[in-house]
Design a protein around this motif. Structure first.
Motif, PDB file in Angstrom:
ATOM      1  N   SER A  75       0.593  -1.071  -0.088  1.00  0.00           N
ATOM      2  CA  SER A  75      -0.063   0.036   0.136  1.00  0.00           C
ATOM      3  C   SER A  75       0.933   1.167  -0.168  1.00  0.00           C
ATOM      4  O   SER A  75       1.630   1.817   1.034  1.00  0.00           O
ATOM      5  N   ASP A  77       1.305   5.627  -2.057  1.00  0.00           N
ATOM      6  CA  ASP A  77       1.223   6.370  -2.294  1.00  0.00           C
ATOM      7  C   ASP A  77       2.452   7.152  -3.039  1.00  0.00           C
ATOM      8  O   ASP A  77       3.432   7.177  -2.335  1.00  0.00           O
ATOM      9  N   LEU A  78       2.403   7.665  -4.406  1.00  0.00           N
ATOM     10  CA  LEU A  78       3.801   7.838  -4.875  1.00  0.00           C
ATOM     11  C   LEU A  78       3.063   9.522  -5.635  1.00  0.00           C
ATOM     12  O   LEU A  78       2.385  10.097  -6.367  1.00  0.00           O
ATOM     13  N   LYS A  83       2.991  15.874  -6.339  1.00  0.00           N
ATOM     14  CA  LYS A  83       2.326  15.812  -7.674  1.00  0.00           C
ATOM     15  C   LYS A  83       1.686  14.213  -7.188  1.00  0.00           C
ATOM     16  O   LYS A  83       3.086  13.550  -7.869  1.00  0.00           O
ATOM     17  N   PRO A  84       1.104  13.612  -7.894  1.00  0.00           N
ATOM     18  CA  PRO A  84       0.843  12.175  -7.768  1.00  0.00           C
ATOM     19  C   PRO A  84       1.791  11.627  -9.723  1.00  0.00           C
ATOM     20  O   PRO A  84       1.401  12.424  -9.992  1.00  0.00           O
ATOM     21  N   LYS A  85       1.794  10.638  -9.729  1.00  0.00           N
ATOM     22  CA  LYS A  85       2.531  10.083 -10.183  1.00  0.00           C
ATOM     23  C   LYS A  85       2.669   8.836 -10.545  1.00  0.00           C
ATOM     24  O   LYS A  85       2.895   7.260  -9.975  1.00  0.00           O
ATOM     25  N   GLU A  86       1.051   8.666 -10.775  1.00  0.00           N
ATOM     26  CA  GLU A  86       0.842   7.563 -11.426  1.00  0.00           C
ATOM     27  C   GLU A  86       1.754   5.920 -12.382  1.00  0.00           C
ATOM     28  O   GLU A  86       1.500   5.088 -12.163  1.00  0.00           O
ATOM     29  N   ASP A  87       1.930   6.800 -13.206  1.00  0.00           N
ATOM     30  CA  ASP A  87       3.152   6.669 -14.143  1.00  0.00           C
ATOM     31  C   ASP A  87       4.145   5.563 -13.402  1.00  0.00           C
ATOM     32  O   ASP A  87       4.709   4.560 -14.193  1.00  0.00           O
ATOM     33  N   LYS A  89       4.539   4.367 -10.678  1.00  0.00           N
ATOM     34  CA  LYS A  89       3.933   3.235  -9.620  1.00  0.00           C
ATOM     35  C   LYS A  89       4.071   1.874 -10.015  1.00  0.00           C
ATOM     36  O   LYS A  89       4.655   0.519  -8.938  1.00  0.00           O
ATOM     37  N   GLN A  93       5.881  -0.437  -7.043  1.00  0.00           N
ATOM     38  CA  GLN A  93       5.530  -2.041  -7.093  1.00  0.00           C
ATOM     39  C   GLN A  93       6.159  -3.146  -7.017  1.00  0.00           C
ATOM     40  O   GLN A  93       6.303  -4.098  -6.526  1.00  0.00           O
ATOM     41  N   THR A 112       3.312   6.585   2.260  1.00  0.00           N
ATOM     42  CA  THR A 112       3.766   7.694   1.531  1.00  0.00           C
ATOM     43  C   THR A 112       5.512   7.960   0.853  1.00  0.00           C
ATOM     44  O   THR A 112       5.721   8.522   1.311  1.00  0.00           O
TER      45      THR A 112
END
Length: 363
Positions: A75, A77-78, A83-87, A89, A93, A112
């Motif tokens: 679990s 958040d990145l 700012k969130p950086k989904e790419d 993640k 992982q 986080t």
């Protein structure tokens, strides 16, 4: 000799519910190049690098024990620059999956991860080494809370091992100033599992060495490092290249002690060109240098021949040029760069850096 199993911890003696750590870790520039790897991020040949000082990643890790969250998953958040950086993640992982055996507490917490670079994003400077090293240092700070008896030597070795599992060269960004990664007969303590500080005498000439990075092409890499390393598996010249890396590292042991800059330049420039030659002769094949890369190299050669100033270049797996030179000639080389080389840089951009001391805990 240490084995990977040595870094699987015994049951922890302490607990912690939440907290925050922050570490910086620098990029590094290899002098003897690592190109080609085996399973589990094990290098096919040893390498040695200058740890840089200014080009670094700063990562803050906040953690809290999970509350009503799935205990069987990671679990986190990145955030990148807040700012969130989904790419990013999927890479994190995969990293957590690789290192869970060494950090069995990972699924107990929500993390986080807030990270930023001191150099421009997408500047063509590899940030995976500094980024993975900074994250590994934070995770080791958490493990040290769970096992306060941990020694400093173990802390840094294990941080380097973890960083390697995120990005191979990241294991050379934990310590400074010169770091060796990979088994080498004449380097006591050297290991495929983690980077070690260069153990032999280093001449004063190489103290405070300078690296000015000329940003020739700031675009995405034409070929990923993972693909590039994989191309060495069936490369017709791979075995000779791996032997050459050992030979060049042995040469550098004597060069670092003597301070012989002529020999240093010959090894370092040959290594850079060999790295690109391996890519040009793989299948599929790649040319990662740009016309301006070659122009800069030729200008450096002309300047060195004309002035006898000991400036040289090295390259990563891309078009940018690292200009290496002793501190004593800094003013003359920077003037040369401004007069003759800036015009070959994208938007005239370059970054001045020098040898640094590795990762740092930020209070």
């Amino acid at each position: 000799m240490a084995t990977a199993n040595d870094f699987i911890p015994a049951p922890y003696t302490h607990s912690i519910d939440q907290g925050v750590f922050q570490w910086s870790a620098p990029s590094n520039i290899a002098l003897v190049k690592y190109w080609g790897k085996k399973e589990n991020q094990i290098p096919a040949n040893p390498s040695v690098s200058f740890t840089l000082n200014n080009c670094k990643t700063i990562t803050q890790l906040a953690f809290a024990k999970k509350q009503n969250q799935d205990p069987s998953t990671f679990s986190f958040d990145l955030l990148f620059e807040g700012k969130p950086k989904e790419d990013f993640k999927p890479k994190i992982q995969k990293f957590l999956e690789r290192i869970e055996i060494y950090l069995p507490f990972l699924k107990d917490y929500h993390f986080t991860i807030d990270t930023q670079n001191t150099f421009p994003h997408s500047s063509g400077i590899a940030s995976s080494a500094s980024g993975m090293a900074a994250l590994a240092m934070n995770l080791m700070s958490l493990e040290k809370e769970l096992n306060p008896a941990m020694t400093e030597a173990y802390f840094y070795q294990k941080a380097s091992l973890l960083a390697r599992l995120g990005s191979g060269s990241a294991c050379r960004s934990v310590k400074g100033e010169l770091v060796v990664w990979g088994n080498q007969a004449n380097i006591p303590g050297s290991s495929d599992l983690f980077g070690v500080e260069f153990p032999h005498t280093i001449h004063d000439t190489f103290k405070n060495y300078q690296d000015t990075i000329l940003l020739v092409d700031k675009g995405e890499k034409q070929v990923s490092s993972t693909l590039g390393h994989d191309l060495m598996h069936h490369h017709p010249f791979a075995e000779r290249r791996f032997t050459q890396a050992h030979e060049n590292l042995d040469q550098l042991i004597a060069i670092f002690e003597s301070g012989n800059l002529e020999q240093f330049i010959a090894v370092v420039e040959s290594e850079a060109l060999t790295l690109h030659a391996m890519m040009m002769t793989s299948m599929p094949y790649f040319i990662l240098m740009k016309p301006n890369t070659l122009e800069i190299i030729n200008r450096i050669w002309q300047f060195r021949n004309a002035t006898q100033i000991p400036v040289c270049f090295t390259l990563d797996a891309g078009a940018n040029v690292h200009v290496l030179y002793p501190y004593q000639v800094k003013e003359k080389v920077l003037q040369f760069i401004q007069d003759e080389l800036v015009g070959y840089c994208q938007n005239g951009q370059y970054i001045c850096d020098q040898i640094g001391n590795g990762s740092q805990l930020i209070d």
